[in-house]
Design an enzyme around this catalytic site. Sequence first.
Site, PDB file in Angstrom:
ATOM      1  N   THR A  71      22.460 -32.179 -96.210  1.00  0.00           N
ATOM      2  CA  THR A  71      22.074 -33.550 -95.808  1.00  0.00           C
ATOM      3  C   THR A  71      22.299 -34.204 -94.611  1.00  0.00           C
ATOM      4  O   THR A  71      21.536 -34.862 -93.672  1.00  0.00           O
ATOM      5  CB  THR A  71      22.364 -34.384 -96.861  1.00  0.00           C
ATOM      6  N   THR A 156      25.991 -30.829 -99.950  1.00  0.00           N
ATOM      7  CA  THR A 156      26.726 -31.352-101.112  1.00  0.00           C
ATOM      8  C   THR A 156      26.587 -30.868-102.529  1.00  0.00           C
ATOM      9  O   THR A 156      27.649 -30.606-103.482  1.00  0.00           O
ATOM     10  CB  THR A 156      26.577 -33.038-101.295  1.00  0.00           C
TER      11      THR A 156
END
Length: 391
Positions: A71, A156
């Site tokens: 991200t 993540t």
Amino acid sequence: MNTEISFAACRAGKASQLPRHRLLRVLLLSAGPLLAGVATAQEIPRYAPPPPMPAANARLPTVVLMSMGGTIASRGAPRLNITNYGGKDYPRVDPQDWVNDLPEIRGIANIVLEDQRAPQERASSETHEDFARVARRLNELARDPKIDGIVVTHGTNTMAETAYYMNLVVKTDKPIVFVGSQRPWTGLSGDGPRNLYDAVRVAASPQSRGKGVLHAMNQFINPARDVNKSSAYRVQTFRGIDVGAIGFVDPDKVVFYREPVRRHTSGSEFAGNDYQSLPRVEVAYAYRDAPGYLIDAMVANGARGIVVEGTGAGSPTSDQTEAIKRAQAKGVVVVATARTEGGRVQDTPRRREARIVPGDNLVPEKARILLQLALTKTQDLGEVKRIFDEY
């Protein structure tokens, strides 16, 4: 003394009629609020100046900034879009973009850029080949005397797994810091820039040496072994559920309070090796009425190890227990973890009798990695248990 009368006397030109000590007191009292305002303005500036750039001859540590995507390397539009981003519709953020957008990191370290991202078409499904390639490169960089620390950006979702794998196979005392973000680089109030800035600070800090692979997000510093993602979208997602953070990236300095005690990096018996492939290990989830045939299917498809994510303190169901016995008869090593994510799976008489290795407080995906590495060396249950006790 009546201050208002004295002020009136001053305005009426009668200051000379006041005693000198009374006149001085009047002047000081009237100037007090002005002096207080000046002092306040000096103590609390209206804006904080940017950090100074280093002098041309300053000796800064050299930190490698390596991208594995995620991200933090993603774009989206509009800026309020913080959940639906990336993919073929938006170009990824290159490592050079980070440096361009975040010039403050030049005041912390000399930055060397590395791009180790998986191809765009499978960016969200990294394979062991990707892990092996990055581990090989990290071992090379760690041996370079010019390199002081390394920052690795990662998505993540599986960052904790990747960081733990590197914690076991990279042979170095130098800081390796994993970092990511919960919001894209382009998002409003994105956490990526601050996380990246802080991760470089941790990698550049001499206090970070010898602590194994670290994870730095949301100003918390956690060991790779203990940190796990606990929330899908919140920026405070990463926590060490049982043991907590070992340090913090505060505005004034990087500060540590504890040392990791489990074996890692330079102290790992797996470190420095190039694992082109690993034995197949699968994870079986326990829930009410969970069947045993899934474990049978894992064994039929070549699993040499099985991690059971058990209920309570690591218990499989009755059907799973029977399937575990069938698997063990074929030489499969079984490790028990707890789906609670917190608390140790202990070495009990019943578990020893069942020949199941306790997985300590590792989450199943990390127990899987450790079991894979253990099986490259041994299938002896006593040795596998030793490895889980030490790592």
